[in-house]
Design a protein around this motif. Structure first.
Motif, PDB file in Angstrom:
ATOM      1  N   GLY A 112       2.232  13.645   3.220  1.00  0.00           N
ATOM      2  CA  GLY A 112       3.333  12.886   3.166  1.00  0.00           C
ATOM      3  C   GLY A 112       3.075  11.449   2.212  1.00  0.00           C
ATOM      4  O   GLY A 112       1.839  11.573   1.646  1.00  0.00           O
ATOM      5  N   VAL A 113       4.140  10.780   2.199  1.00  0.00           N
ATOM      6  CA  VAL A 113       3.791   9.553   1.343  1.00  0.00           C
ATOM      7  C   VAL A 113       4.320   8.328   2.177  1.00  0.00           C
ATOM      8  O   VAL A 113       5.320   8.273   2.813  1.00  0.00           O
ATOM      9  CB  VAL A 113       4.504   9.574   0.183  1.00  0.00           C
ATOM     10  N   LEU A 173       6.068  13.519  -4.624  1.00  0.00           N
ATOM     11  CA  LEU A 173       4.707  13.065  -4.860  1.00  0.00           C
ATOM     12  C   LEU A 173       3.853  13.510  -4.021  1.00  0.00           C
ATOM     13  O   LEU A 173       2.451  13.187  -4.091  1.00  0.00           O
ATOM     14  CB  LEU A 173       4.686  11.618  -4.829  1.00  0.00           C
ATOM     15  N   SER A 174       4.152  14.106  -2.789  1.00  0.00           N
ATOM     16  CA  SER A 174       3.415  14.529  -1.640  1.00  0.00           C
ATOM     17  C   SER A 174       2.307  15.795  -2.186  1.00  0.00           C
ATOM     18  O   SER A 174       2.563  16.508  -3.284  1.00  0.00           O
ATOM     19  CB  SER A 174       3.758  14.971  -0.224  1.00  0.00           C
ATOM     20  N   LEU A 234       0.720  -1.181   0.142  1.00  0.00           N
ATOM     21  CA  LEU A 234       0.010   0.153   0.105  1.00  0.00           C
ATOM     22  C   LEU A 234       0.811   1.374   0.037  1.00  0.00           C
ATOM     23  O   LEU A 234       1.795   1.308   0.647  1.00  0.00           O
ATOM     24  CB  LEU A 234      -0.854   0.070   1.203  1.00  0.00           C
ATOM     25  N   LEU A 235       0.722   2.266  -0.804  1.00  0.00           N
ATOM     26  CA  LEU A 235       1.239   3.545  -0.807  1.00  0.00           C
ATOM     27  C   LEU A 235       0.153   4.835  -0.821  1.00  0.00           C
ATOM     28  O   LEU A 235      -0.825   4.628  -1.516  1.00  0.00           O
ATOM     29  CB  LEU A 235       1.931   3.681  -2.220  1.00  0.00           C
ATOM     30  N   THR A 236       0.471   5.369   0.552  1.00  0.00           N
ATOM     31  CA  THR A 236      -0.546   6.328   0.586  1.00  0.00           C
ATOM     32  C   THR A 236      -0.032   7.826   0.174  1.00  0.00           C
ATOM     33  O   THR A 236       1.113   8.156   0.691  1.00  0.00           O
ATOM     34  CB  THR A 236      -1.028   6.493   2.261  1.00  0.00           C
ATOM     35  N   LEU A 237      -0.725   8.494  -0.661  1.00  0.00           N
ATOM     36  CA  LEU A 237      -0.122   9.620  -1.145  1.00  0.00           C
ATOM     37  C   LEU A 237      -0.932  10.810  -0.634  1.00  0.00           C
ATOM     38  O   LEU A 237      -2.096  10.958  -0.803  1.00  0.00           O
ATOM     39  CB  LEU A 237      -0.535   9.602  -2.665  1.00  0.00           C
ATOM     40  N   LEU A 280       7.872   3.659   2.762  1.00  0.00           N
ATOM     41  CA  LEU A 280       8.142   3.386   1.353  1.00  0.00           C
ATOM     42  C   LEU A 280       8.302   4.801   0.732  1.00  0.00           C
ATOM     43  O   LEU A 280       8.961   4.817  -0.253  1.00  0.00           O
ATOM     44  CB  LEU A 280       7.008   2.716   0.716  1.00  0.00           C
ATOM     45  N   GLY A 281       7.776   5.753   1.328  1.00  0.00           N
ATOM     46  CA  GLY A 281       7.847   7.281   0.819  1.00  0.00           C
ATOM     47  C   GLY A 281       9.419   7.589   1.056  1.00  0.00           C
ATOM     48  O   GLY A 281       9.658   8.623   0.140  1.00  0.00           O
TER      49      GLY A 281
END
Length: 295
Positions: A136-137, A182-183, A130-133, A158-159
């Motif tokens: 932050g990331v 990407l944030s 899972l990547l949360t954008l 991961l960010g």
């Protein structure tokens, strides 16, 4: 019947829910995070909120997601971002002493990943990322159905992997990290607009916005390549507020992955948008409590 309580502790709100082992949600509620959000004030608010839940059925435990890393045993909130004076807070011990239920603590992004794996977009898979954008990331790694946090309890950031070695300085020490490109802050800096505004413009067919999201998707694809080769996940779930515009950037993300990753490392890989929204942390925290109990 038995139940577990999942709690998602955020800077402005605390979400609580009761869940059965099969994922059935019995009840949920949201309360304001006290300000200033000191450990004592937050713990009192959580205890008061738990008292409002129906706990006549047996509670097997509490899972609690915090905005920062926890220790490997799931007992201590090491640091809580956006909360006041949180340093090595023995959160599990404090709650157990006050409410009497076994408690386990984890990073909120890890809980979100576990939630998506249990009841959301990742429920068909045993191995996923899972990547949360968002502001932050963040990220989470689910390996063989279990949350992977490493021997220190802090794996899955991961960010913070490197995207460009000569990129801008970062307070994490890793300059040019994925988060810096990407944030939400990065989007504001690069476009002068909010992500939601860019999403609306893209929906209207604005060429500049569409090109922005296409470039954003390419950067995301480059970053995801660094996860795919060592982990070969079955699925990558994209969450966080920026994922509202996923339809405009995931196609170029997937194209970048297909260009950069050998088929042997991405066979069957699915790139999906998260399904649980801001409930994911609460759901995953409850799952964490169930997993601890079942072990």
């Amino acid at each position: 019947m038995t139940q577990a309580i999942g709690i998602d502790l955020g800077g402005t709100a605390i979400k609580l829910g009761r869940f059965r082992e099969d994922g059935t949600e019995l009840e949920s509620l949201t309360v304001d995070t006290p300000q200033p959000a000191t450990p004592t004030a937050v713990i009192e608010a959580i205890v008061a909120a738990i008292s409002r839940l129906d706990t006549r059925e047996d509670v097997i435990g509490i899972g609690l997601g915090c905005p920062g890393p926890a220790d490997v045993a799931g007992r201590i909130a090491k640091v809580a971002i956006n909360l006041t004076d949180w340093h090595d807070v023995p959160l599990a011990d404090e709650l157990e002493a006050k409410v009497g239920y076994p408690t386990v603590v984890a990073n909120d992004a890890n809980c979100a990943g576990l939630g998506e794996a249990w009841l959301g977009a990742g429920r068909r898979f045993r191995n996923l990322i899972l990547l949360t954008l968002g502001t932050g990331v963040g990220g989470a790694i689910i390996f063989d159905g279990q949350l992977f946090t490493g021997h220190l309890g802090s794996a899955g950031e991961l960010g913070l992997i490197n995207l460009y070695p000569d990129g801008p300085e970062s307070n994490t020490g890793n300059r040019g990290s994925l988060e810096q490109y990407l944030s939400i802050r990065a989007i504001r800096g690069n476009s002068g607009k909010e992500p939601a505004e860019l999403g609306k413009l893209a929906q209207q067919g604005n060429q500049e916005a569409l090109e922005f999201w296409a470039d954003y998707g390419r950067l995301l694809g480059i970053g995801l390549t660094s996860f795919i080769y060592p982990l070969t996940p079955e699925a990558i779930i994209i969450g966080g507020g920026i994922s509202a515009s996923a339809e405009f950037f995931l196609p170029t993300t997937l194209a970048e992955i297909e260009q950069r990753v050998l088929p042997s490392s991405r066979t069957g890989l699915e790139l999906l948008k998260a399904e649980l929204g801001n409930r994911a942390g609460m759901v995953g925290a409850a799952r964490l409590a169930w997993q601890k109990h079942l072990k």
